[in-house]
Design an enzyme around this catalytic site. Structure first.
Site, mmCIF file in Angstrom:
data_model
loop_
_atom_site.group_PDB
_atom_site.id
_atom_site.type_symbol
_atom_site.label_atom_id
_atom_site.label_comp_id
_atom_site.label_asym_id
_atom_site.label_seq_id
_atom_site.Cartn_x
_atom_site.Cartn_y
_atom_site.Cartn_z
ATOM 1 N N SER A 167 49.242 -56.759 25.565
ATOM 2 C CA SER A 167 48.604 -57.649 26.690
ATOM 3 C C SER A 167 48.841 -59.342 26.796
ATOM 4 C CB SER A 167 47.075 -57.251 26.473
ATOM 5 O OG SER A 167 46.702 -57.938 25.202
ATOM 6 N N ASP A 170 50.704 -55.869 29.846
ATOM 7 C CA ASP A 170 49.280 -55.473 30.206
ATOM 8 C C ASP A 170 48.492 -56.736 30.657
ATOM 9 O OD1 ASP A 170 47.496 -53.649 30.863
ATOM 10 O OD2 ASP A 170 46.415 -53.699 29.016
ATOM 11 N N ASP A 178 47.344 -58.950 36.846
ATOM 12 C CA ASP A 178 45.771 -58.932 36.974
ATOM 13 C C ASP A 178 45.273 -59.955 37.802
ATOM 14 O OD1 ASP A 178 43.097 -58.592 36.819
ATOM 15 O OD2 ASP A 178 42.899 -58.431 34.528
ATOM 16 N N HIS A 202 35.832 -52.569 29.192
ATOM 17 C CA HIS A 202 36.845 -52.904 27.971
ATOM 18 C C HIS A 202 35.964 -53.032 26.834
ATOM 19 C CE1 HIS A 202 39.704 -54.154 31.423
ATOM 20 N NE2 HIS A 202 40.599 -53.442 30.733
ATOM 21 N N HIS A 219 41.104 -48.132 32.961
ATOM 22 C CA HIS A 219 41.116 -49.000 31.903
ATOM 23 C C HIS A 219 39.626 -48.819 31.096
ATOM 24 C CE1 HIS A 219 44.291 -52.370 33.026
ATOM 25 N NE2 HIS A 219 44.410 -51.185 33.648
#
Length: 291
Positions: A50, A84, A106, A191, A219
């Protein structure tokens, strides 16, 4: 074996009616554990790094990407490399040439209009460079420094608040207007959950699967119980993202070893049980959703 591509793994899982887990990497031990767990399960997996993990490594993607790719290539399991939760266009572009076959771009914190515009631009660049793109519509929330479901300037929301979950009609327009290859949707998970108590909206998952042609991504799967995950895959989820569960396993095993052996100073002594615990967690998730 050579790196496979995320698109191939997701397409194969979707055709077979099961899921493919994608596990987040922070350290080399994470990558080694994911490879070991995939080998033990005899199943493919996605190794994902990420933007937060890149920030942890001083903003340098190349070292952790090169190490992760080397682990994947040395494994007997089919593994792909995924970038990510990318919000930086510069980081998106740095994925090219480092082994990444896919990126999750994102823009979910933006307004719908700005999300579409930014994501469509990311998709155009990515497809020109042979990169598969995932994006998020709705607000999964829960990442570090972020209130669950709350956009900046708004009161905090939770994963079950009105307006947070992904609307199927909006999803159709979003996929059409952006050209994304996969869609991460908000259906009740969050998350960074350390307890597995999330209850998913399986009816919504089914409606989203019927509405859009691209694979769906869940997710926040660490907080979802096994049976909920199985039902989510049956309802239409394909790529299943897991991060916090690995960190929980790693930290628990390392802490237990240090508590039992306070004299230890060699990090290998507690990194090894932490890595083994993550590998066992990887294998369990693969067996739950991987068919």
């Amino acid at each position: 074996m050579p790196l496979t591509t995320t698109g191939e793994l997701v397409a194969a899982a979707r055709d077979a009616g099961h899921g493919v887990p994608a596990f987040n990497i922070i350290t080399l031990e994470h990558a080694e554990a994911i490879a070991a767990g995939a080998e033990a399960a005899g199943a493919p997996a996605v190794l994902q790094i990420s933007e937060n993990a890149v920030r942890f490594h001083g903003g340098r993607l190349t070292p952790i990407a090169a190490a992760t790719a080397a682990v994947a290539r040395a494994s007997s399991a089919p593994l792909s490399l995924h970038l990510d939760h990318v919000v930086s266009p510069e980081l998106l572009r740095s994925a090219h040439g480092l082994g990444f076959s896919s990126v999750m771009f994102d823009a979910s914190k933006m307004s719908y209009t700005d999300n579409v515009r930014a994501t469509a631009e990311a998709v155009r660049w990515a497809h020109e460079h042979g990169i598969w793109i995932e994006a998020e519509l709705g607000r999964v929330g829960g990442k570090e420094g972020e209130k669950v479901g709350g956009k900046e300037g708004e009161a905090p929301l939770d994963a079950h608040a009105p307006g947070v979950r992904t609307d199927p009609d909006e999803a159709v327009a979003y996929v059409t207007d952006t050209g994304v290859d996969a869609l991460a949707v908000a259906v009740g998970s969050s998350h960074a959950m350390t307890e597995r108590t999330a209850a998913l909206d399986h009816g919504l998952i089914g409606r989203l699967r019927a509405a859009v042609a691209v694979p769906l991504v869940l997710h926040g799967s660490s907080g979802v119980p096994d049976e909920e995950l199985r039902q989510a895959v049956a309802s239409g989820m394909v790529k299943i993202n897991v991060g916090t569960a690995l960190n929980t396993a790693f930290t628990g095993a390392a802490r237990a070893h240090l508590d039992a052996h306070p004299e230890v100073v060699d990090p290998r002594k507690y990194l090894a049980p932490g890595r083994d615990a993550m590998a066992a967690t990887v294998r369990r998730f693969l067996e739950v959703v991987g068919g």
